[in-house]
Motif scaffolding. Structure first.
Motif, PDB file in Angstrom:
ATOM      1  N   PHE A   1       0.845  -1.191   0.000  1.00  0.00           N
ATOM      2  CA  PHE A   1       0.000   0.000   0.000  1.00  0.00           C
ATOM      3  C   PHE A   1       0.881   1.241   0.000  1.00  0.00           C
ATOM      4  N   GLY A   2       0.497   2.225  -0.790  1.00  0.00           N
ATOM      5  CA  GLY A   2       1.249   3.470  -0.838  1.00  0.00           C
ATOM      6  C   GLY A   2       2.665   3.296  -1.350  1.00  0.00           C
ATOM      7  N   GLY A   3       2.852   2.279  -2.213  1.00  0.00           N
ATOM      8  CA  GLY A   3       4.177   2.038  -2.769  1.00  0.00           C
ATOM      9  C   GLY A   3       5.143   1.369  -1.817  1.00  0.00           C
ATOM     10  N   ARG A   4       4.650   0.878  -0.673  1.00  0.00           N
ATOM     11  CA  ARG A   4       5.505   0.212   0.309  1.00  0.00           C
ATOM     12  C   ARG A   4       4.835  -1.071   0.794  1.00  0.00           C
ATOM     13  N   PHE A   5       5.624  -1.895   1.475  1.00  0.00           N
ATOM     14  CA  PHE A   5       5.114  -3.131   2.056  1.00  0.00           C
ATOM     15  C   PHE A   5       4.956  -2.952   3.559  1.00  0.00           C
ATOM     16  N   HIS A   6       3.782  -3.356   4.072  1.00  0.00           N
ATOM     17  CA  HIS A   6       3.478  -3.227   5.501  1.00  0.00           C
ATOM     18  C   HIS A   6       3.062  -4.594   6.037  1.00  0.00           C
ATOM     19  N   GLN A   7       3.648  -4.978   7.155  1.00  0.00           N
ATOM     20  CA  GLN A   7       3.353  -6.299   7.701  1.00  0.00           C
ATOM     21  C   GLN A   7       2.226  -6.220   8.732  1.00  0.00           C
ATOM     22  N   VAL A   8       1.265  -7.137   8.573  1.00  0.00           N
ATOM     23  CA  VAL A   8       0.191  -7.303   9.551  1.00  0.00           C
ATOM     24  C   VAL A   8       0.423  -8.658  10.209  1.00  0.00           C
ATOM     25  N   SER A   9       0.841  -8.656  11.463  1.00  0.00           N
ATOM     26  CA  SER A   9       1.267  -9.887  12.137  1.00  0.00           C
ATOM     27  C   SER A   9       0.275 -10.323  13.200  1.00  0.00           C
ATOM     28  N   ASP A  10       0.282 -11.625  13.463  1.00  0.00           N
ATOM     29  CA  ASP A  10      -0.524 -12.199  14.529  1.00  0.00           C
ATOM     30  C   ASP A  10       0.231 -12.005  15.842  1.00  0.00           C
TER      31      ASP A  10
ATOM     32  N   ARG B   1     -10.451  -6.867   1.376  1.00  0.00           N
ATOM     33  CA  ARG B   1     -10.775  -7.110  -0.031  1.00  0.00           C
ATOM     34  C   ARG B   1      -9.739  -8.016  -0.708  1.00  0.00           C
ATOM     35  N   PRO B   2      -8.443  -7.721  -0.624  1.00  0.00           N
ATOM     36  CA  PRO B   2      -7.498  -8.643  -1.272  1.00  0.00           C
ATOM     37  C   PRO B   2      -7.383  -9.991  -0.578  1.00  0.00           C
ATOM     38  N   TRP B   3      -7.453 -10.023   0.756  1.00  0.00           N
ATOM     39  CA  TRP B   3      -7.306 -11.301   1.463  1.00  0.00           C
ATOM     40  C   TRP B   3      -8.508 -12.211   1.204  1.00  0.00           C
TER      41      TRP B   3
ATOM     42  N   ASP C   1     -13.699 -13.356  -4.834  1.00  0.00           N
ATOM     43  CA  ASP C   1     -14.789 -12.375  -4.820  1.00  0.00           C
ATOM     44  C   ASP C   1     -14.317 -11.122  -4.098  1.00  0.00           C
ATOM     45  N   ARG C   2     -13.702 -10.216  -4.832  1.00  0.00           N
ATOM     46  CA  ARG C   2     -13.183  -8.998  -4.208  1.00  0.00           C
ATOM     47  C   ARG C   2     -14.315  -8.034  -3.836  1.00  0.00           C
ATOM     48  N   ASN C   3     -15.514  -8.262  -4.394  1.00  0.00           N
ATOM     49  CA  ASN C   3     -16.661  -7.417  -4.047  1.00  0.00           C
ATOM     50  C   ASN C   3     -17.253  -7.773  -2.685  1.00  0.00           C
TER      51      ASN C   3
ATOM     52  N   LEU D   1      -0.385  -9.211  -0.127  1.00  0.00           N
ATOM     53  CA  LEU D   1      -1.667  -8.739  -0.637  1.00  0.00           C
ATOM     54  C   LEU D   1      -1.517  -7.390  -1.321  1.00  0.00           C
ATOM     55  N   ASN D   2      -2.284  -7.195  -2.372  1.00  0.00           N
ATOM     56  CA  ASN D   2      -2.318  -5.899  -3.040  1.00  0.00           C
ATOM     57  C   ASN D   2      -3.406  -5.049  -2.406  1.00  0.00           C
ATOM     58  N   GLY D   3      -3.010  -4.136  -1.541  1.00  0.00           N
ATOM     59  CA  GLY D   3      -3.962  -3.254  -0.871  1.00  0.00           C
ATOM     60  C   GLY D   3      -4.112  -1.903  -1.541  1.00  0.00           C
ATOM     61  N   GLU D   4      -3.532  -1.760  -2.741  1.00  0.00           N
ATOM     62  CA  GLU D   4      -3.552  -0.471  -3.441  1.00  0.00           C
ATOM     63  C   GLU D   4      -4.921  -0.157  -4.039  1.00  0.00           C
ATOM     64  N   GLY D   5      -5.726  -1.195  -4.308  1.00  0.00           N
ATOM     65  CA  GLY D   5      -7.011  -0.956  -4.946  1.00  0.00           C
ATOM     66  C   GLY D   5      -6.916  -0.803  -6.446  1.00  0.00           C
TER      67      GLY D   5
END
Length: 420
Positions: A88-97, A165-167, A174-176, A290-294
């Motif tokens: 997202f925003g041209g960078r990679f961001h980690q979402v961790s458990d 949406r991407p996950w 089904d991205r919708n 994941l591609n969170g850019e939309g």
């Protein structure tokens, strides 16, 4: 005398699970498979030493039917790291458990993928679904996933667009987010309880394990069925076979055709998977990207050789790129994806080698809100004729396995009643 007690048309997961249960019940059967191998939509090709699943797929070890019928130790399941890396925003961001990587999770609380409240709500959702019984999860109110995320769980637009949406789009194709919320809660609970994994030697290890448990010569490959009549199937070579019962366990479209409208032909969703090899992994850990850019073609990416070393030759990395749907021009798609990858990972992508493009128009039955009002649909068309597959339960490996078992139980009961 019939040729056998039961003819099963199709050696996908549902057909194999049905055969396995009939074998346990000492009921004679024959599986007829049109292709050259078992597995149906769960197949793995070996190309130049790379293991290429036909479409990006994962297995959820918490699946209740899988726990019951599969030997996990033999499959040598290799887990993904929980969480995701979001572009997202041209960078990679980690979402961790936080339960698995508390230090990294602390940093993910302040990234732009969602608010602090969003991330706390993910934890609360995980706790809620882990504590609820499967019956309560699947019998709860059904609506769109999007309505669940917005209205029931109060997630912000930011995390819905950049993460969910991407996950979920990659899981349900089904991205919708119009898929049934019942299916979402079931799958989220399975992820929460057991994470995701792949067998060490590829997804085809799952149907292969089921097939090897069956009697020798129980499965006839390269044997297509063109027509069904009561107690008889007609093969493509104009020969025929008879049985006391017939189970249609092939893909949903073929099943609807063979059954002459006895079941509705379900809508199907498609996906495209492109595989690349590289000398060096762009993601040196077993995590989904994941591609969170939309925008853009890529929905998600993973380096499968980071999950299981056996997916690639030594010194090579296997990269799987998923695109939702099946675009008309595969050459243009390949070029667009390649340019997107260069934007993500720079000039190193120039050295990547394209391996194969899998276009799968009928990857999953549609499971939009309303389709799972009835979680399990009937498998008996009439005594002597049955149907099974993930379109009779829910569109997952667990749904296919469950459907096969349910169908075998009904067949066994009907055959027993015939002789009682």
């Amino acid at each position: 005398m019939p040729d056998t007690d039961v003819i099963i048309i199709g050696a996908g997961l549902a057909g194999l699970a049905c055969a396995r249960r009939l074998h346990q019940s000492n009921i004679a059967f024959q599986v007829l498979e049109a292709s050259d191998a078992v597995g149906g939509r769960v197949r793995t090709d070996v190309i130049d030493g790379f293991r290429l699943d036909r479409g990006f797929q994962v297995y959820l070890p918490a699946y209740p039917e899988g726990i019951r019928v599969l030997d996990y130790e033999q499959l040598q399941l290799r887990p993904f790291r929980r969480g995701a890396i979001v572009r997202f925003g041209g960078r990679f961001h980690q979402v961790s458990d936080p339960m698995e990587r508390p230090f990294q999770a602390a940093f993910s609380l302040i990234n732009p993928i969602g608010s602090l409240r969003d991330k706390l709500r993910i934890g609360l959702l995980k706790t809620e679904l882990q504590s609820r019984s499967l019956d309560k999860i699947i019998n709860d109110k059904e609506q769109l996933i999007l309505d669940d995320l917005r209205g029931r769980y109060h997630f912000s637009p930011k995390i819905i667009e950049r993460f969910f949406r991407p996950w979920l789009g990659g899981i349900f194709l089904d991205r919708n987010l119009t898929t049934s919320s019942r299916f979402f809660r079931f799958v989220f609970a399975m992820f929460a309880k057991g994470g995701a994994a792949i067998p060490e030697l590829g997804m085809s290890a799952i149907p292969d394990q089921l097939a090897i448990s069956l009697p020798k010569d129980a499965i006839r490959l390269n044997t297509a069925v063109r027509k069904i009549e009561p107690s008889r199937v007609f093969l493509a070579d104009n020969s025929s076979m008879t049985a006391r019962a017939i189970v249609v366990a092939c893909d949903p479209g073929t099943a609807a055709q063979l059954l002459n409208g006895a079941i509705d032909r379900p809508g199907m969703t498609g996906t495209t998977t492109l595989y690349f090899s590289a000398d060096r992994s762009p993601v040196p850990e077993p995590m989904l990207v994941l591609n969170g850019e939309g925008r853009g073609r890529i929905n998600n990416l993973v380096v499968l050789s980071e999950v299981s070393k056996s997916y690639a030759p030594e010194g090579k990395a296997l990269i799987s790129v998923s695109v939702l749907g099946v675009p008309n021009n595969s050459e243009n798609l390949q070029n667009e994806v390649f340019q997107e990858l260069k934007d993500w990972y720079g000039d190193a992508v120039n050295s990547w080698r394209f391996l194969r493009n899998y276009q799968i128009p009928d990857a999953l039955p549609t499971q939009s809100a309303g389709h799972l009002e009835q979680w399990q649909r009937p498998v008996r068309i009439r005594p002597g004729l049955y149907v099974c597959g993930d379109h009779r339960d829910q569109a997952s490996i667990d749904g296919a396995l469950t459907s096969g078992f349910r169908t075998a139980q009904v067949v066994a009961e009907d055959l027993y009643n015939q002789t009682a």
